[in-house]
Motif scaffolding. Sequence first.
Motif, PDB file in Angstrom:
ATOM      1  N   UNK A 252       0.831  -1.195   0.000  1.00 53.45           N
ATOM      2  CA  UNK A 252       0.000   0.000   0.000  1.00 53.45           C
ATOM      3  C   UNK A 252       0.862   1.240   0.000  1.00 53.45           C
ATOM      4  N   UNK A 253       0.263   2.370  -0.321  1.00 54.56           N
ATOM      5  CA  UNK A 253       0.990   3.620  -0.284  1.00 54.56           C
ATOM      6  C   UNK A 253       1.665   3.948  -1.595  1.00 54.56           C
ATOM      7  N   UNK A 254       2.606   4.907  -1.580  1.00 57.01           N
ATOM      8  CA  UNK A 254       3.265   5.351  -2.798  1.00 57.01           C
ATOM      9  C   UNK A 254       3.945   4.200  -3.532  1.00 57.01           C
ATOM     10  N   UNK A 255       4.084   4.343  -4.834  1.00 55.72           N
ATOM     11  CA  UNK A 255       4.698   3.306  -5.642  1.00 55.72           C
ATOM     12  C   UNK A 255       6.169   3.158  -5.300  1.00 55.72           C
ATOM     13  N   UNK A 256       6.602   1.928  -5.012  1.00 54.18           N
ATOM     14  CA  UNK A 256       8.019   1.651  -4.860  1.00 54.18           C
ATOM     15  C   UNK A 256       8.537   1.814  -3.445  1.00 54.18           C
ATOM     16  N   UNK A 257       9.424   0.875  -3.064  1.00 55.13           N
ATOM     17  CA  UNK A 257       9.992   0.908  -1.722  1.00 55.13           C
ATOM     18  C   UNK A 257      10.816   2.159  -1.480  1.00 55.13           C
ATOM     19  N   UNK A 258      11.590   2.585  -2.481  1.00 51.83           N
ATOM     20  CA  UNK A 258      12.434   3.770  -2.298  1.00 51.83           C
ATOM     21  C   UNK A 258      11.598   5.004  -2.015  1.00 51.83           C
ATOM     22  N   UNK A 259      10.485   5.146  -2.709  1.00 48.73           N
ATOM     23  CA  UNK A 259       9.634   6.318  -2.488  1.00 48.73           C
ATOM     24  C   UNK A 259       8.992   6.278  -1.113  1.00 48.73           C
ATOM     25  N   UNK A 260       8.610   5.083  -0.659  1.00 50.19           N
ATOM     26  CA  UNK A 260       8.018   4.975   0.677  1.00 50.19           C
ATOM     27  C   UNK A 260       8.990   5.455   1.743  1.00 50.19           C
ATOM     28  N   UNK A 261      10.229   4.978   1.647  1.00 51.84           N
ATOM     29  CA  UNK A 261      11.218   5.379   2.644  1.00 51.84           C
ATOM     30  C   UNK A 261      11.574   6.857   2.486  1.00 51.84           C
ATOM     31  N   UNK A 262      11.551   7.368   1.247  1.00 49.75           N
ATOM     32  CA  UNK A 262      11.814   8.793   1.051  1.00 49.75           C
ATOM     33  C   UNK A 262      10.804   9.641   1.807  1.00 49.75           C
TER      34      UNK A 262
ATOM     35  N   UNK B 273      15.764  -2.347  -1.930  1.00 49.03           N
ATOM     36  CA  UNK B 273      15.880  -2.011  -3.344  1.00 49.03           C
ATOM     37  C   UNK B 273      17.318  -1.745  -3.762  1.00 49.03           C
ATOM     38  N   UNK B 274      18.285  -1.848  -2.844  1.00 55.63           N
ATOM     39  CA  UNK B 274      19.686  -1.757  -3.217  1.00 55.63           C
ATOM     40  C   UNK B 274      20.424  -0.565  -2.678  1.00 55.63           C
ATOM     41  N   UNK B 275      19.758   0.539  -2.351  1.00 59.54           N
ATOM     42  CA  UNK B 275      20.451   1.727  -1.886  1.00 59.54           C
ATOM     43  C   UNK B 275      21.167   1.455  -0.576  1.00 59.54           C
ATOM     44  N   UNK B 276      22.472   1.623  -0.568  1.00 63.44           N
ATOM     45  CA  UNK B 276      23.249   1.448   0.642  1.00 63.44           C
ATOM     46  C   UNK B 276      23.443   0.013   1.064  1.00 63.44           C
ATOM     47  N   UNK B 277      23.030  -0.942   0.248  1.00 70.40           N
ATOM     48  CA  UNK B 277      23.001  -2.327   0.702  1.00 70.40           C
ATOM     49  C   UNK B 277      24.220  -3.125   0.262  1.00 70.40           C
ATOM     50  N   UNK B 278      24.895  -3.705   1.210  1.00 71.05           N
ATOM     51  CA  UNK B 278      25.933  -4.701   0.951  1.00 71.05           C
ATOM     52  C   UNK B 278      25.279  -6.056   1.165  1.00 71.05           C
ATOM     53  N   UNK B 279      24.949  -6.764   0.078  1.00 65.18           N
ATOM     54  CA  UNK B 279      24.178  -8.000   0.189  1.00 65.18           C
ATOM     55  C   UNK B 279      24.920  -9.099   0.945  1.00 65.18           C
TER      56      UNK B 279
ATOM     57  N   UNK C 201       4.040  -2.443  -6.123  1.00 64.88           N
ATOM     58  CA  UNK C 201       3.932  -1.144  -6.771  1.00 64.88           C
ATOM     59  C   UNK C 201       3.742  -1.203  -8.274  1.00 64.88           C
ATOM     60  N   UNK C 202       3.925  -2.397  -8.883  1.00 64.89           N
ATOM     61  CA  UNK C 202       3.836  -2.504 -10.345  1.00 64.89           C
ATOM     62  C   UNK C 202       2.428  -2.184 -10.841  1.00 64.89           C
ATOM     63  N   UNK C 203       1.422  -2.728 -10.168  1.00 64.76           N
ATOM     64  CA  UNK C 203       0.047  -2.464 -10.589  1.00 64.76           C
ATOM     65  C   UNK C 203      -0.280  -0.975 -10.522  1.00 64.76           C
ATOM     66  N   UNK C 204       0.100  -0.318  -9.422  1.00 66.06           N
ATOM     67  CA  UNK C 204      -0.190   1.104  -9.285  1.00 66.06           C
ATOM     68  C   UNK C 204       0.542   1.917 -10.346  1.00 66.06           C
ATOM     69  N   UNK C 205       1.774   1.504 -10.659  1.00 66.99           N
ATOM     70  CA  UNK C 205       2.554   2.197 -11.692  1.00 66.99           C
ATOM     71  C   UNK C 205       1.868   2.063 -13.051  1.00 66.99           C
ATOM     72  N   UNK C 206       1.389   0.852 -13.375  1.00 63.34           N
ATOM     73  CA  UNK C 206       0.672   0.642 -14.633  1.00 63.34           C
ATOM     74  C   UNK C 206      -0.619   1.459 -14.662  1.00 63.34           C
TER      75      UNK C 206
ATOM     76  N   UNK D 249      11.300  -1.241 -13.139  1.00 59.97           N
ATOM     77  CA  UNK D 249      12.479  -1.364 -12.294  1.00 59.97           C
ATOM     78  C   UNK D 249      13.436  -0.199 -12.505  1.00 59.97           C
ATOM     79  N   UNK D 250      13.524   0.297 -13.747  1.00 55.66           N
ATOM     80  CA  UNK D 250      14.343   1.480 -13.990  1.00 55.66           C
ATOM     81  C   UNK D 250      13.756   2.689 -13.262  1.00 55.66           C
ATOM     82  N   UNK D 251      12.423   2.774 -13.247  1.00 54.33           N
ATOM     83  CA  UNK D 251      11.747   3.853 -12.513  1.00 54.33           C
ATOM     84  C   UNK D 251      12.088   3.790 -11.025  1.00 54.33           C
ATOM     85  N   UNK D 252      12.051   2.584 -10.442  1.00 59.25           N
ATOM     86  CA  UNK D 252      12.366   2.445  -9.021  1.00 59.25           C
ATOM     87  C   UNK D 252      13.824   2.785  -8.748  1.00 59.25           C
ATOM     88  N   UNK D 253      14.715   2.300  -9.609  1.00 57.96           N
ATOM     89  CA  UNK D 253      16.143   2.554  -9.405  1.00 57.96           C
ATOM     90  C   UNK D 253      16.466   4.030  -9.541  1.00 57.96           C
ATOM     91  N   UNK D 254      15.666   4.746 -10.343  1.00 64.32           N
ATOM     92  CA  UNK D 254      15.926   6.161 -10.562  1.00 64.32           C
ATOM     93  C   UNK D 254      15.201   7.079  -9.628  1.00 64.32           C
TER      94      UNK D 254
END
Length: 266
Positions: free
Chosen positions: A103-113, A131-137, A196-201, A251-256
């Motif tokens: 639920x909420x804004x599209x994408x994990x990065x936007x939610x945390x933003x 989603x990868x930001x700051x992450x050492x897997x 978030x894919x459905x909401x983005x579409x 995915x490019x949208x989320x990464x950007x």
Amino acid sequence: MTELIDIPDAEDGWEPASSTRPDRRNPAWQSSMFQNATWPLNALALLWVDLDAVARRLRLTLETSWDGHGQLRAAFFVLDGTDFVVTHHEGDAPGTHVWTRKGGPTGSAERVARLLAALGVGPEAVSYSTWGAGTDLSRLPDAWWRGRTKPVSSRQEFWDSFKKRPGMYVGRVSFGTVTAFLTGYDFAAGGVLLDGFRDWLAGRLGSGWNVVYPALVVDVAFPDGRPAEPWSEEEDQHAVRELFRLLDEFFEHLAGTPLAGPGPAG
């Protein structure tokens, strides 16, 4: 980074997050742990901030509970339409774990933003993220492994492998087999692939927020109308190609999505 980032105190005039006043200024709306005990939670991020500082900033009441990993302190709240949980287990390294449900804004990065904006800190506060930001897997937080028998690949790793060799996963590649597999994978992985894919579409189409994502992909793939069934091989493979193209764009949208970009919704 070894030191936690300071969080400013609550803004002047912010009521407790539990307040029900209609003219409230605090952007967070708190609910109780008891009310949300049955949530399926998805990990979002680990922040270099102290949980008590988060509670002071948003005027949250921290609740204490216990699970199989020891004492847990947590706060459940809604911010800009997203359900958040912030937690810290006794014995864990310093920091605040952030969880959510769909639920909420599209994408994990936007939610945390949105959360970072409300806390008054920038993207440097993100220690680890889904989603990868700051992450050492190779050094994921202990809390993310709890309940798992083995590590899981990242969304990026899975998608790169799947789109190159879909037949290895689904046998005969068709729109039906591909969407069924991706939906099942997303469910098993806790929503990290398609969240978030459905909401983005729907945002692209201007409608369809209550429609399943395969139907929205078909609307994009066939703007003149869905072909009569059974589809021809050419129509079916066209739908598959459009699905892959749309997921790549998503995915490019989320990464950007810049972490510090969006502020709280007005």
